[in-house]
Design an enzyme around this catalytic site. Structure first.
Site, PDB file in Angstrom:
ATOM      1  N   CYS A 108       0.830  -1.203   0.000  1.00 56.34           N
ATOM      2  CA  CYS A 108       0.000   0.000   0.000  1.00 56.34           C
ATOM      3  C   CYS A 108       0.867   1.257   0.000  1.00 56.34           C
ATOM      4  CB  CYS A 108      -0.918  -0.015   1.220  1.00 56.34           C
ATOM      5  SG  CYS A 108      -2.059   1.376   1.294  1.00 56.34           S
ATOM      6  N   CYS A 204      -6.292  -3.148   7.266  1.00 60.60           N
ATOM      7  CA  CYS A 204      -7.490  -2.307   7.223  1.00 60.60           C
ATOM      8  C   CYS A 204      -8.659  -2.958   6.487  1.00 60.60           C
ATOM      9  CB  CYS A 204      -7.153  -0.955   6.606  1.00 60.60           C
ATOM     10  SG  CYS A 204      -6.667  -0.993   4.857  1.00 60.60           S
TER      11      CYS A 204
END
Length: 365
Positions: A108, A204
Site C-alpha cells: 500500500c 485495514c
C-alpha cells in the site's frame, strides 16, 4: 518542533483520521504552511462492518474531515478503491494462494500511498507530501537517507523500504523525531478530538481479522484441501487449504504426533503443507528479490556485513549480504534464524539507516 522549510509553501498531508497525521497537519498549519489534507477511500466500507481500530474506515474519513474543518484547511477524499484492489488486495490474495505470507501495508505504501498520492500532490502544486510515519529523512554526505524513527517502539522503517530516493526527496516525516506520547500531547495542545484515539490495528481491509473470508470472497475455490506431509516423507493427514497456513505455525494443524510439529514449507503447485520439528525451521541463508537499494554510494556488489529484519516485530539480526544480478541479493545470517517466510520483507540496516530491502523468495536454505 520540526520546521519544514519556507512558510506559506503548499504541503499535502496524507490524513488517515488518526492522531499521527492529524498532528502533522496541525503542526504544519501552525508553522504557516498552506496545508491540504487528503484522505484516501481505499476499500468497500461494508467489508469492515463491525471491525474496530481499522485505518481508513468510514469513521476515520469523518475524523479526518473534522480535523481539517477545525484547522480551517481544505480537505479532499479521493476514491482509490479500484487502485487499492488492484495493487494491494489482489496481490494479498494471490500471495496467499502461492503459499506466501504477504505484507499488504508495504504494498500500500509502495503504490497508492506514495506513488499515486505523490503524483496527486504534485498536480496540486505542493512542494512536499507529509505523512504521519515514524521514520526520519536525514541529509547525508551522498544525498537524502531513510533512518529509523527516534522512538524504537514506534519505528515504521520496515514498512517503507520500497520508498525510492526520488520519492524520499519529496516526502517529509515530521514525527520521526517524536515519541507517540509526544504526538498525543501535541494533538491535545491543538485541541484535536483524535488526540487519544486508539491506534489502528491489523490489516485495514480484513473484517474482524479474518483474512480467509476476504480470500474466499475474491477467490471462491481458494480453500482446496490437500495433504500434510512430514519433511521425512510420510503423510500425516489433510489440510483445509494452504491459505490457512504460514511458516512457523504450530497451532491448528489438526494432526497428532509424538513431538510438536511446525509448518516448515508450503508447496502451492502440489497443494502440500510440509511439517517438521522446530529445528527444521532454522534458516542460514535465503534470496530476496525486487531489491530497492537506497545507498548508492555503497558498492552492493561486494559482500557486506549488516543487520536485517525479516519481520516488523523482530529485532535486527547480523547478516552478510551479496548482490545477485540487478534486483536480487543473497542474505546469510551469522547465526541461524527461525521461520523465514516467503512473501515477507527483508529490510537491511546499517545502524539506524535503511540501506534497502527486498521480498523473501522460496529460495531458502
Amino acid at each position: 518542533m520540526i520546521n519544514l522549510g519556507d512558510k506559506h509553501s503548499t504541503i499535502v498531508v496524507a490524513m488517515s483520521g488518526g492522531v499521527d497525521s492529524s498532528a502533522v497537519a496541525a503542526m504544519l498549519h501552525e508553522q504557516g504552511h498552506n496545508v491540504i489534507g487528503i484522505t484516501l477511500q481505499l476499500y468497500d466500507h461494508g467489508m469492515a462492518v463491525g471491525k474496530k481500530n481499522a485505518c481508513c474506515a468510514g469513521q476515520d474519513i469523518y475524523d479526518a474531515k473534522m480535523v481539517a474543518n477545525k484547522l480551517g484547511i481544505p480537505h479532499y477524499v479521493l476514491d482509490y478503491e479500484s487502485k487499492f484492489k488492484e495493487s494491494v488486495i489482489d496481490n494479498f490474495v494471490d500471495s496467499y494462494l502461492q503459499g506466501e505470507t504477504p505484507l499488504p501495508c508495504v504494498q500500500c505504501n509502495n503504490s497508492v500511498k506514495f506513488r499515486d498520492l505523490i503524483k496527486t500532490a504534485r498536480e496540486l502544486g505542493a512542494s512536499q507530501l507529509a505523512t504521519g510515519h515514524y521514520v526520519r529523512k536525514v541529509s547525508g554526505d551522498n544525498g537524502v537517507e531513510l533512518h529509523t524513527g527516534l522512538d524504537p517502539a514506534k519505528d515504521q522503517s520496515y514498512f517503507l523500504f520500497t520508498t525510492t530516493k526520488e520519492q524520499l526527496e519529496y516526502l517529509s516525516f515530521p514525527l520521526g523525531w517524536f515519541t507517540k506520547d509526544e504526538t498525543r500531547k501535541l494533538a491535545s495542545k491543538f485541541g484535536l478530538e483524535v488526540a487519544y484515539k486508539p491506534d489502528s490495528q491489523d490489516i485495514c481491509f480484513v473484517p474482524d481479522g479474518n483474512y480467509k473470508s476476504v480470500i474466499n470472497t475474491i477467490r471462491p475455490n481458494a480453500s482446496e484441501s490437500g495433504k500434510i506431509i512430514h519433511i521425512n516423507g510420510f503423510a500425516l493427514g489433510e489440510h483445509s487449504g494452504i491459505i490457512n497456513y504460514t511458516i512457523g505455525q504450530r497451532r491448528g494443524l489438526g494432526i497428532a504426533y509424538n513431538e510438536p510439529l511446525y509448518v516448515v514449507k508450503i508447496d502451492p503447485k502440489d497443494n502440500i503443507v510440509y511439517v517438521g520439528p522446530e529445528a527444521a525451521l532454522h534458516v542460514q541463508e535465503f534470496i530476496i528479490k525486487d531489491v530497492n537499494w537506497l545507498a548508492d554510494e555503497i558498492k552492493d556488489n561486494k559482500k557486506l556485513e549488516v543487520a536485517v529484519k525479516i519481520r516488523s516485530t523482530r529485532p535486527p539480526r547480523l547478516a552478510a549480504i551479496s548482490k545477485l544480478g540487478d534486483d536480487k541479493m543473497k542474505i546469510r545470517f551469522l547465526s541461524a534464524e527461525k521461520a523465514v517466510a516467503p512473501g515477507q520483507a527483508c529490510v537491511i540496516y546499517a545502524g539506524e539507516r535503511v540501506l534497502g530491502g527486498g521480498w523473501i523468495t522460496r529460495d531458502i536454505r
